[in-house]
Structure formats: C-alpha cells, structure tokens
Design a protein around this motif. Structure first.
Motif, PDB file in Angstrom:
ATOM      1  N   LYS A  14       0.835  -1.198   0.000  1.00  0.00           N
ATOM      2  CA  LYS A  14       0.000   0.000   0.000  1.00  0.00           C
ATOM      3  C   LYS A  14       0.876   1.257   0.000  1.00  0.00           C
ATOM      4  O   LYS A  14       0.583   2.234  -0.677  1.00  0.00           O
ATOM      5  N   PHE A  15       1.962   1.189   0.780  1.00  0.00           N
ATOM      6  CA  PHE A  15       2.848   2.335   0.942  1.00  0.00           C
ATOM      7  C   PHE A  15       4.213   1.814   1.337  1.00  0.00           C
ATOM      8  O   PHE A  15       4.326   0.851   2.092  1.00  0.00           O
ATOM      9  N   TYR A  16       5.277   2.452   0.815  1.00  0.00           N
ATOM     10  CA  TYR A  16       6.628   2.132   1.255  1.00  0.00           C
ATOM     11  C   TYR A  16       7.486   3.379   1.189  1.00  0.00           C
ATOM     12  O   TYR A  16       7.513   4.067   0.167  1.00  0.00           O
ATOM     13  N   ILE A  38       8.407 -11.747   3.946  1.00  0.00           N
ATOM     14  CA  ILE A  38       7.729 -11.163   2.785  1.00  0.00           C
ATOM     15  C   ILE A  38       8.490 -11.509   1.506  1.00  0.00           C
ATOM     16  O   ILE A  38       9.698 -11.342   1.440  1.00  0.00           O
ATOM     17  N   THR A  39       7.767 -11.990   0.519  1.00  0.00           N
ATOM     18  CA  THR A  39       8.339 -12.265  -0.792  1.00  0.00           C
ATOM     19  C   THR A  39       7.513 -11.535  -1.841  1.00  0.00           C
ATOM     20  O   THR A  39       6.298 -11.687  -1.895  1.00  0.00           O
ATOM     21  N   ILE A  40       8.189 -10.731  -2.658  1.00  0.00           N
ATOM     22  CA  ILE A  40       7.500 -10.014  -3.735  1.00  0.00           C
ATOM     23  C   ILE A  40       7.291 -10.994  -4.876  1.00  0.00           C
ATOM     24  O   ILE A  40       8.240 -11.544  -5.422  1.00  0.00           O
ATOM     25  N   THR A  41       6.036 -11.226  -5.241  1.00  0.00           N
ATOM     26  CA  THR A  41       5.727 -12.185  -6.307  1.00  0.00           C
ATOM     27  C   THR A  41       5.505 -11.506  -7.649  1.00  0.00           C
ATOM     28  O   THR A  41       5.692 -12.123  -8.690  1.00  0.00           O
ATOM     29  N   SER A  42       5.071 -10.240  -7.625  1.00  0.00           N
ATOM     30  CA  SER A  42       4.814  -9.526  -8.873  1.00  0.00           C
ATOM     31  C   SER A  42       5.077  -8.038  -8.651  1.00  0.00           C
ATOM     32  O   SER A  42       4.510  -7.440  -7.749  1.00  0.00           O
ATOM     33  N   LYS A  43       5.952  -7.479  -9.471  1.00  0.00           N
ATOM     34  CA  LYS A  43       6.258  -6.058  -9.378  1.00  0.00           C
ATOM     35  C   LYS A  43       5.195  -5.256 -10.117  1.00  0.00           C
ATOM     36  O   LYS A  43       4.712  -5.663 -11.160  1.00  0.00           O
ATOM     37  N   ALA A  44       4.849  -4.097  -9.568  1.00  0.00           N
ATOM     38  CA  ALA A  44       3.837  -3.234 -10.178  1.00  0.00           C
ATOM     39  C   ALA A  44       4.331  -2.696 -11.515  1.00  0.00           C
ATOM     40  O   ALA A  44       3.583  -2.579 -12.462  1.00  0.00           O
ATOM     41  N   ASN A  45       5.608  -2.393 -11.601  1.00  0.00           N
ATOM     42  CA  ASN A  45       6.202  -1.868 -12.832  1.00  0.00           C
ATOM     43  C   ASN A  45       6.951  -2.990 -13.536  1.00  0.00           C
ATOM     44  O   ASN A  45       8.129  -2.870 -13.829  1.00  0.00           O
ATOM     45  N   SER A  46       6.286  -4.082 -13.817  1.00  0.00           N
ATOM     46  CA  SER A  46       6.953  -5.250 -14.396  1.00  0.00           C
ATOM     47  C   SER A  46       7.382  -5.032 -15.840  1.00  0.00           C
ATOM     48  O   SER A  46       8.116  -5.832 -16.383  1.00  0.00           O
ATOM     49  N   ASN A  47       6.963  -3.923 -16.473  1.00  0.00           N
ATOM     50  CA  ASN A  47       7.365  -3.667 -17.845  1.00  0.00           C
ATOM     51  C   ASN A  47       8.742  -3.004 -17.943  1.00  0.00           C
ATOM     52  O   ASN A  47       9.236  -2.769 -19.021  1.00  0.00           O
ATOM     53  N   LYS A  48       9.392  -2.721 -16.807  1.00  0.00           N
ATOM     54  CA  LYS A  48      10.742  -2.162 -16.838  1.00  0.00           C
ATOM     55  C   LYS A  48      11.720  -3.226 -17.294  1.00  0.00           C
ATOM     56  O   LYS A  48      11.619  -4.372 -16.923  1.00  0.00           O
ATOM     57  N   SER A  49      12.680  -2.819 -18.090  1.00  0.00           N
ATOM     58  CA  SER A  49      13.700  -3.773 -18.515  1.00  0.00           C
ATOM     59  C   SER A  49      14.764  -3.896 -17.426  1.00  0.00           C
ATOM     60  O   SER A  49      14.900  -3.029 -16.571  1.00  0.00           O
ATOM     61  N   SER A  55       7.756  -1.447  -3.914  1.00  0.00           N
ATOM     62  CA  SER A  55       7.136  -0.190  -4.328  1.00  0.00           C
ATOM     63  C   SER A  55       5.625  -0.379  -4.274  1.00  0.00           C
ATOM     64  O   SER A  55       5.132  -1.503  -4.177  1.00  0.00           O
ATOM     65  N   ALA A  56       4.907   0.721  -4.320  1.00  0.00           N
ATOM     66  CA  ALA A  56       3.448   0.676  -4.217  1.00  0.00           C
ATOM     67  C   ALA A  56       2.857  -0.234  -5.284  1.00  0.00           C
ATOM     68  O   ALA A  56       3.332  -0.274  -6.420  1.00  0.00           O
ATOM     69  N   ASN A  57       1.868  -1.003  -4.902  1.00  0.00           N
ATOM     70  CA  ASN A  57       1.100  -1.915  -5.757  1.00  0.00           C
ATOM     71  C   ASN A  57       1.827  -3.202  -6.130  1.00  0.00           C
ATOM     72  O   ASN A  57       1.335  -3.961  -6.960  1.00  0.00           O
ATOM     73  N   ASP A  58       2.993  -3.480  -5.534  1.00  0.00           N
ATOM     74  CA  ASP A  58       3.631  -4.785  -5.720  1.00  0.00           C
ATOM     75  C   ASP A  58       2.796  -5.843  -5.007  1.00  0.00           C
ATOM     76  O   ASP A  58       2.273  -5.609  -3.914  1.00  0.00           O
ATOM     77  N   ILE A  59       2.671  -7.018  -5.607  1.00  0.00           N
ATOM     78  CA  ILE A  59       1.950  -8.137  -4.987  1.00  0.00           C
ATOM     79  C   ILE A  59       2.954  -8.952  -4.171  1.00  0.00           C
ATOM     80  O   ILE A  59       4.031  -9.278  -4.662  1.00  0.00           O
ATOM     81  N   VAL A  60       2.593  -9.291  -2.933  1.00  0.00           N
ATOM     82  CA  VAL A  60       3.494 -10.009  -2.042  1.00  0.00           C
ATOM     83  C   VAL A  60       2.768 -11.157  -1.348  1.00  0.00           C
ATOM     84  O   VAL A  60       1.533 -11.158  -1.249  1.00  0.00           O
ATOM     85  N   GLY A  67       6.949   0.249   5.565  1.00  0.00           N
ATOM     86  CA  GLY A  67       5.737   0.482   4.791  1.00  0.00           C
ATOM     87  C   GLY A  67       4.586  -0.345   5.326  1.00  0.00           C
ATOM     88  O   GLY A  67       4.657  -0.916   6.420  1.00  0.00           O
ATOM     89  N   PHE A  68       3.517  -0.415   4.510  1.00  0.00           N
ATOM     90  CA  PHE A  68       2.321  -1.152   4.900  1.00  0.00           C
ATOM     91  C   PHE A  68       1.849  -2.017   3.741  1.00  0.00           C
ATOM     92  O   PHE A  68       1.923  -1.631   2.578  1.00  0.00           O
ATOM     93  N   ILE A  69       1.370  -3.207   4.099  1.00  0.00           N
ATOM     94  CA  ILE A  69       0.803  -4.146   3.136  1.00  0.00           C
ATOM     95  C   ILE A  69      -0.687  -4.247   3.441  1.00  0.00           C
ATOM     96  O   ILE A  69      -1.090  -4.417   4.598  1.00  0.00           O
ATOM     97  N   TYR A  70      -1.513  -4.158   2.387  1.00  0.00           N
ATOM     98  CA  TYR A  70      -2.945  -4.332   2.563  1.00  0.00           C
ATOM     99  C   TYR A  70      -3.324  -5.745   2.145  1.00  0.00           C
ATOM    100  O   TYR A  70      -3.020  -6.181   1.031  1.00  0.00           O
ATOM    101  N   CYS A  71      -3.979  -6.461   3.050  1.00  0.00           N
ATOM    102  CA  CYS A  71      -4.464  -7.806   2.776  1.00  0.00           C
ATOM    103  C   CYS A  71      -5.970  -7.726   2.554  1.00  0.00           C
ATOM    104  O   CYS A  71      -6.725  -7.436   3.487  1.00  0.00           O
ATOM    105  N   LYS A  72      -6.399  -7.959   1.321  1.00  0.00           N
ATOM    106  CA  LYS A  72      -7.820  -7.850   0.972  1.00  0.00           C
ATOM    107  C   LYS A  72      -8.650  -8.918   1.672  1.00  0.00           C
ATOM    108  O   LYS A  72      -9.777  -8.651   2.096  1.00  0.00           O
ATOM    109  N   ALA A  73      -8.102 -10.137   1.834  1.00  0.00           N
ATOM    110  CA  ALA A  73      -8.846 -11.228   2.469  1.00  0.00           C
ATOM    111  C   ALA A  73      -9.222 -10.895   3.909  1.00  0.00           C
ATOM    112  O   ALA A  73     -10.283 -11.305   4.389  1.00  0.00           O
ATOM    113  N   ARG A  74      -8.369 -10.160   4.599  1.00  0.00           N
ATOM    114  CA  ARG A  74      -8.632  -9.801   6.000  1.00  0.00           C
ATOM    115  C   ARG A  74      -9.009  -8.331   6.163  1.00  0.00           C
ATOM    116  O   ARG A  74      -9.249  -7.876   7.285  1.00  0.00           O
TER     117      ARG A  74
END
Length: 144
Positions: free
Chosen positions: A10-12, A65-76, A44-49, A19-26
């Motif tokens: 959510k924020f870092y 915490i393990t980052i599974t998907s970066k929000a800016n995954s289109n960066k080379s 960074s904001a909006n990374d999936i963890v 920072g803070f992680i938002y868990c939608k399930a809880r």
C-alpha cells in the motif's frame, strides 16, 4: 505450518525503510520493515506479495515477505541500477562516503561493507613517484 497471506504494498518509504501491506482477504493493513523482505528486492506501491504475520509489541506485523509480482513489471533489467553486495547478497544502491568534498568509497546500506574505492591506486603511485623525482632534482641542484 505457517499460513502465508497475499497482499499488495500500500505504501513504502525508501528513506525510512518501512511500509504497509494491505491484505484484501482480512481487510487489514500490516506494518513491515525492509529487513523482512526475503529476496532483497526494493518494494514499491502496488507490488503483490506473500507474507506471514507476527504479533509483537507494536501489534501485528508482516514478516517473511516475498514479492511475487512487481507493479512496474514492464521495466527492462537494464533500467535496474542496483548491484549485488558481495557480503549480504542483496540488491543495493551503494551509499557514497565523502571526505573533504571528495568521494572516497561506497558502502552497502544494509551490511556496511565497502563496495568500491574511488581513489585510483595507479594515479596515487604516479603522484608519489613524481614527488620523489622532484625532490631528487631539487637536492641535485642544491648540492651541485
């Protein structure tokens, strides 16, 4: 067995390292520290963890915490200016240490190990050699 949760950063704050992680399930926010990131990536904001939780004196915090998907995954990969620290094996942006207005060396922000020394050894040797040569010429002129 640990139960891992899925969430979104959510924020870092890069400056403060938390920072803070938002868990939608809880429907809850979880505090985390950069030291709790497993693979050394900078969140960074909006990374999936995925993460686990621990109850400490400040409340419930996210750990493992393990980052599974970066929000800016289109960066080379060429855009990633981070390097790997030889000691702690994390991706880092080395911190430059200055002395008398000159960059002297860089260090890892996590473990403090020297990453690179900026004073060129050969230039230093050349300056010393030149100084000795000038002293030698000076003494020859005085004693002749």
């Amino acid at each position: 067995m640990k139960q891992f949760l899925t969430g979104k950063i959510k924020f870092y704050s890069k400056d403060k390292g938390y920072g803070f992680i938002y868990c939608k399930a809880r429907s809850q926010d979880y505090y985390f520290n950069i030291n709790n990131i497993n693979n050394g990536d900078i969140p960074s904001a909006n990374d999936i963890v995925i993460f686990n939780t621990i109850n400490n004196s400040k409340g419930i915090s996210a750990v493992d915490i393990t980052i599974t998907s970066k929000a800016n995954s289109n960066k080379s990969l060429k855009e990633d200016s981070r390097v790997i620290c030889n000691k702690c094996k994390r991706k880092i942006i080395p911190r430059i240490i200055f002395q008398n207005g000159r960059a002297m060396y860089s260090v890892c922000p996590f473990c403090g190990r020297t990453y690179k020394i900026f004073i060129n050894f050969y230039i230093s040797l050349f300056i010393i050699f030149l100084g000795i040569l000038l002293l030698f010429i000076f003494f020859i002129k005085i004693f002749n």
